[in-house]
Design a protein around this motif. Structure first.
Motif, PDB file in Angstrom:
ATOM      1  N   THR A 162     -30.749 -15.760 -15.778  1.00  0.00           N
ATOM      2  CA  THR A 162     -29.548 -14.930 -15.872  1.00  0.00           C
ATOM      3  C   THR A 162     -28.294 -15.750 -16.172  1.00  0.00           C
ATOM      4  O   THR A 162     -27.229 -15.178 -16.420  1.00  0.00           O
ATOM      5  N   CYS A 163     -28.404 -17.083 -16.147  1.00  0.00           N
ATOM      6  CA  CYS A 163     -27.225 -17.942 -16.286  1.00  0.00           C
ATOM      7  C   CYS A 163     -26.757 -18.111 -17.723  1.00  0.00           C
ATOM      8  O   CYS A 163     -25.593 -18.430 -17.970  1.00  0.00           O
ATOM      9  N   GLY A 164     -27.657 -17.984 -18.675  1.00  0.00           N
ATOM     10  CA  GLY A 164     -27.281 -18.230 -20.062  1.00  0.00           C
ATOM     11  C   GLY A 164     -28.482 -18.654 -20.880  1.00  0.00           C
ATOM     12  O   GLY A 164     -29.618 -18.367 -20.529  1.00  0.00           O
ATOM     13  N   HIS A 165     -28.212 -19.361 -21.952  1.00  0.00           N
ATOM     14  CA  HIS A 165     -29.265 -19.738 -22.881  1.00  0.00           C
ATOM     15  C   HIS A 165     -30.071 -20.939 -22.393  1.00  0.00           C
ATOM     16  O   HIS A 165     -29.541 -21.852 -21.775  1.00  0.00           O
ATOM     17  N   VAL A 166     -31.350 -20.938 -22.723  1.00  0.00           N
ATOM     18  CA  VAL A 166     -32.204 -22.108 -22.480  1.00  0.00           C
ATOM     19  C   VAL A 166     -31.781 -23.238 -23.417  1.00  0.00           C
ATOM     20  O   VAL A 166     -31.460 -23.013 -24.574  1.00  0.00           O
ATOM     21  N   VAL A 167     -31.758 -24.450 -22.872  1.00  0.00           N
ATOM     22  CA  VAL A 167     -31.542 -25.643 -23.703  1.00  0.00           C
ATOM     23  C   VAL A 167     -32.809 -26.480 -23.594  1.00  0.00           C
ATOM     24  O   VAL A 167     -33.048 -27.137 -22.582  1.00  0.00           O
ATOM     25  N   PHE A 168     -33.632 -26.416 -24.619  1.00  0.00           N
ATOM     26  CA  PHE A 168     -34.911 -27.112 -24.584  1.00  0.00           C
ATOM     27  C   PHE A 168     -34.737 -28.553 -25.066  1.00  0.00           C
ATOM     28  O   PHE A 168     -33.702 -28.919 -25.627  1.00  0.00           O
ATOM     29  N   GLY A 169     -35.770 -29.369 -24.846  1.00  0.00           N
ATOM     30  CA  GLY A 169     -35.726 -30.758 -25.290  1.00  0.00           C
ATOM     31  C   GLY A 169     -35.710 -30.877 -26.802  1.00  0.00           C
ATOM     32  O   GLY A 169     -36.107 -29.952 -27.517  1.00  0.00           O
ATOM     33  N   GLU A 170     -35.254 -32.025 -27.285  1.00  0.00           N
ATOM     34  CA  GLU A 170     -35.196 -32.280 -28.721  1.00  0.00           C
ATOM     35  C   GLU A 170     -35.597 -33.712 -29.028  1.00  0.00           C
ATOM     36  O   GLU A 170     -35.343 -34.625 -28.244  1.00  0.00           O
ATOM     37  N   GLY A 171     -36.200 -33.877 -30.182  1.00  0.00           N
ATOM     38  CA  GLY A 171     -36.600 -35.200 -30.632  1.00  0.00           C
ATOM     39  C   GLY A 171     -37.932 -35.127 -31.343  1.00  0.00           C
ATOM     40  O   GLY A 171     -38.592 -34.086 -31.345  1.00  0.00           O
ATOM     41  N   PRO A 172     -38.353 -36.222 -31.962  1.00  0.00           N
ATOM     42  CA  PRO A 172     -39.616 -36.218 -32.698  1.00  0.00           C
ATOM     43  C   PRO A 172     -40.823 -36.112 -31.785  1.00  0.00           C
ATOM     44  O   PRO A 172     -40.815 -36.634 -30.674  1.00  0.00           O
ATOM     45  N   ARG A 173     -41.848 -35.423 -32.270  1.00  0.00           N
ATOM     46  CA  ARG A 173     -43.089 -35.301 -31.506  1.00  0.00           C
ATOM     47  C   ARG A 173     -43.707 -36.664 -31.254  1.00  0.00           C
ATOM     48  O   ARG A 173     -44.390 -36.881 -30.239  1.00  0.00           O
ATOM     49  N   SER A 174     -43.471 -37.601 -32.156  1.00  0.00           N
ATOM     50  CA  SER A 174     -44.054 -38.941 -32.045  1.00  0.00           C
ATOM     51  C   SER A 174     -43.151 -39.930 -31.303  1.00  0.00           C
ATOM     52  O   SER A 174     -43.359 -41.140 -31.372  1.00  0.00           O
ATOM     53  N   ALA A 175     -42.144 -39.424 -30.582  1.00  0.00           N
ATOM     54  CA  ALA A 175     -41.202 -40.304 -29.886  1.00  0.00           C
ATOM     55  C   ALA A 175     -41.919 -41.245 -28.927  1.00  0.00           C
ATOM     56  O   ALA A 175     -42.770 -40.826 -28.151  1.00  0.00           O
ATOM     57  N   THR A 176     -41.559 -42.512 -28.994  1.00  0.00           N
ATOM     58  CA  THR A 176     -42.133 -43.500 -28.082  1.00  0.00           C
ATOM     59  C   THR A 176     -41.529 -43.389 -26.697  1.00  0.00           C
ATOM     60  O   THR A 176     -42.188 -43.649 -25.689  1.00  0.00           O
ATOM     61  N   VAL A 177     -40.265 -42.987 -26.635  1.00  0.00           N
ATOM     62  CA  VAL A 177     -39.564 -42.911 -25.346  1.00  0.00           C
ATOM     63  C   VAL A 177     -38.979 -41.521 -25.143  1.00  0.00           C
ATOM     64  O   VAL A 177     -38.471 -40.893 -26.077  1.00  0.00           O
ATOM     65  N   MET A 178     -39.101 -41.025 -23.923  1.00  0.00           N
ATOM     66  CA  MET A 178     -38.537 -39.741 -23.518  1.00  0.00           C
ATOM     67  C   MET A 178     -37.536 -39.974 -22.396  1.00  0.00           C
ATOM     68  O   MET A 178     -37.837 -40.670 -21.421  1.00  0.00           O
ATOM     69  N   PHE A 179     -36.337 -39.399 -22.552  1.00  0.00           N
ATOM     70  CA  PHE A 179     -35.320 -39.438 -21.502  1.00  0.00           C
ATOM     71  C   PHE A 179     -35.264 -38.058 -20.841  1.00  0.00           C
ATOM     72  O   PHE A 179     -35.167 -37.035 -21.524  1.00  0.00           O
ATOM     73  N   VAL A 180     -35.322 -38.051 -19.510  1.00  0.00           N
ATOM     74  CA  VAL A 180     -35.323 -36.794 -18.760  1.00  0.00           C
ATOM     75  C   VAL A 180     -34.125 -36.768 -17.821  1.00  0.00           C
ATOM     76  O   VAL A 180     -33.995 -37.618 -16.939  1.00  0.00           O
ATOM     77  N   GLY A 181     -33.233 -35.797 -18.014  1.00  0.00           N
ATOM     78  CA  GLY A 181     -32.093 -35.617 -17.130  1.00  0.00           C
ATOM     79  C   GLY A 181     -32.315 -34.481 -16.153  1.00  0.00           C
ATOM     80  O   GLY A 181     -33.437 -33.994 -15.987  1.00  0.00           O
ATOM     81  N   GLU A 182     -31.243 -34.052 -15.516  1.00  0.00           N
ATOM     82  CA  GLU A 182     -31.346 -32.988 -14.513  1.00  0.00           C
ATOM     83  C   GLU A 182     -31.369 -31.602 -15.152  1.00  0.00           C
ATOM     84  O   GLU A 182     -32.326 -30.852 -15.016  1.00  0.00           O
ATOM     85  N   GLN A 183     -30.301 -31.264 -15.840  1.00  0.00           N
ATOM     86  CA  GLN A 183     -30.149 -29.948 -16.448  1.00  0.00           C
ATOM     87  C   GLN A 183     -29.074 -30.047 -17.524  1.00  0.00           C
ATOM     88  O   GLN A 183     -28.274 -30.977 -17.525  1.00  0.00           O
ATOM     89  N   PRO A 184     -29.034 -29.102 -18.469  1.00  0.00           N
ATOM     90  CA  PRO A 184     -27.951 -29.106 -19.453  1.00  0.00           C
ATOM     91  C   PRO A 184     -26.620 -28.812 -18.780  1.00  0.00           C
ATOM     92  O   PRO A 184     -26.566 -28.213 -17.702  1.00  0.00           O
ATOM     93  N   GLY A 185     -25.542 -29.242 -19.415  1.00  0.00           N
ATOM     94  CA  GLY A 185     -24.208 -28.953 -18.911  1.00  0.00           C
ATOM     95  C   GLY A 185     -23.538 -27.859 -19.712  1.00  0.00           C
ATOM     96  O   GLY A 185     -24.171 -27.166 -20.515  1.00  0.00           O
ATOM     97  N   ASP A 186     -22.238 -27.715 -19.523  1.00  0.00           N
ATOM     98  CA  ASP A 186     -21.480 -26.652 -20.169  1.00  0.00           C
ATOM     99  C   ASP A 186     -21.556 -26.745 -21.694  1.00  0.00           C
ATOM    100  O   ASP A 186     -21.829 -25.762 -22.376  1.00  0.00           O
ATOM    101  N   GLN A 187     -21.317 -27.952 -22.245  1.00  0.00           N
ATOM    102  CA  GLN A 187     -21.339 -28.098 -23.698  1.00  0.00           C
ATOM    103  C   GLN A 187     -22.751 -27.956 -24.260  1.00  0.00           C
ATOM    104  O   GLN A 187     -22.948 -27.439 -25.364  1.00  0.00           O
ATOM    105  N   GLU A 188     -23.726 -28.414 -23.494  1.00  0.00           N
ATOM    106  CA  GLU A 188     -25.113 -28.275 -23.933  1.00  0.00           C
ATOM    107  C   GLU A 188     -25.513 -26.800 -24.017  1.00  0.00           C
ATOM    108  O   GLU A 188     -26.151 -26.364 -24.975  1.00  0.00           O
ATOM    109  N   GLU A 189     -25.132 -26.031 -23.010  1.00  0.00           N
ATOM    110  CA  GLU A 189     -25.474 -24.607 -23.015  1.00  0.00           C
ATOM    111  C   GLU A 189     -24.760 -23.881 -24.147  1.00  0.00           C
ATOM    112  O   GLU A 189     -25.317 -22.987 -24.784  1.00  0.00           O
ATOM    113  N   ALA A 190     -23.522 -24.311 -24.422  1.00  0.00           N
ATOM    114  CA  ALA A 190     -22.743 -23.661 -25.477  1.00  0.00           C
ATOM    115  C   ALA A 190     -23.315 -23.944 -26.867  1.00  0.00           C
ATOM    116  O   ALA A 190     -23.290 -23.083 -27.743  1.00  0.00           O
TER     117      ALA A 190
END
Length: 222
Positions: A46-74
């Motif tokens: 109910t909070c807003g839009h989903v912000v899914f992960g982004e990057g190449p499927r073949s990425a060697t490294v994945m960075f995982v944060g907590e949650q999207p912020g205001d600008q990410e959701e926008a």
């Protein structure tokens, strides 16, 4: 006169309890992204839009944060706000191409409350129920991309993947034994660097950049 308390427009509509109910068959990143937009696993839908992960499927490294912020959701893109710019600077200094990595969050919605005296959306930490409900999306992202290196940014991401007893302050910058990837490294979330007191911010920035340089060394080895 009492100051009005901050209010949260998020929640109030029950979810199914887990994103696993929305995982599509024949999983691919595009299918996951489309399915996540319809997720009702917890009440954060109910909070807003989903912000899914982004990057190449073949990425060697994945960075995982907590949650999207205001600008990410926008914008619908992860790590594009002030914390994202801090991460970008650390990646550039370490010689890591941002376009070559996969960036995502433990929780895919921006949980927020509104300030008592303004309409500004203020970050609110997701609770354990919300983190658990969203976890299947992160599990599937890891299965699809199969990164050699996973970097968890901050306590929420670290405990989501490494357990509630894990402490970033005690183990930051050090490889952690895990079945998730060949190398798992924890560090602080870049937003914590931005929140550090003015007299401590430069030291916090140097330590964060040093952790990302350590990540770069493990990318070379993988």
């Amino acid at each position: 006169m009492k100051t009005p308390a901050a209010s949260s427009p998020c929640g109030g509509a029950a979810g199914t309890g887990s994103a696993v109910d929305f995982i599509p068959p024949r999983v691919t990143l595009p299918r996951l992204r489309d399915a996540a937009a319809k997720c009702r696993g917890c009440d954060l839908w109910t909070c807003g839009h989903v912000v899914f992960g982004e990057g190449p499927r073949s990425a060697t490294v994945m960075f995982v944060g907590e949650q999207p912020g205001d600008q990410e959701e926008a914008t619908g893109h992860p790590f594009v706000g002030p914390a994202g710019k801090m991460l970008d600077a650390a990646l550039e200094e370490a010689g890591i191409d941002r376009k070559s990595v996969y960036v995502t969050n433990a929780v895919k919605h921006f949980k927020f409350e509104r300030g008592a005296k303004s309409k500004r959306r203020i970050h609110k930490k997701p609770n354990d129920t919300e983190i658990r409900a969203c976890h299947p999306w992160l599990e599937e992202e890891i299965k699809v991309t199969k990164p050699s290196v996973i970097v968890v940014l901050g306590a929420t991401a670290a405990q989501s993947l490494l357990g509630k007893q894990f402490r970033v302050t005690q183990q930051r910058g050090k490889p952690v034994k895990s079945d998730l990837a060949k190398t798992v490294i924890a560090t602080v979330h870049p937003s914590s660097v931005l929140r550090a007191p003015e007299g401590e911010r430069e030291q916090a920035r140097r330590e964060f950049f040093a952790d990302i340089r350590t990540v770069a060394k493990h990318i070379v080895k993988s």
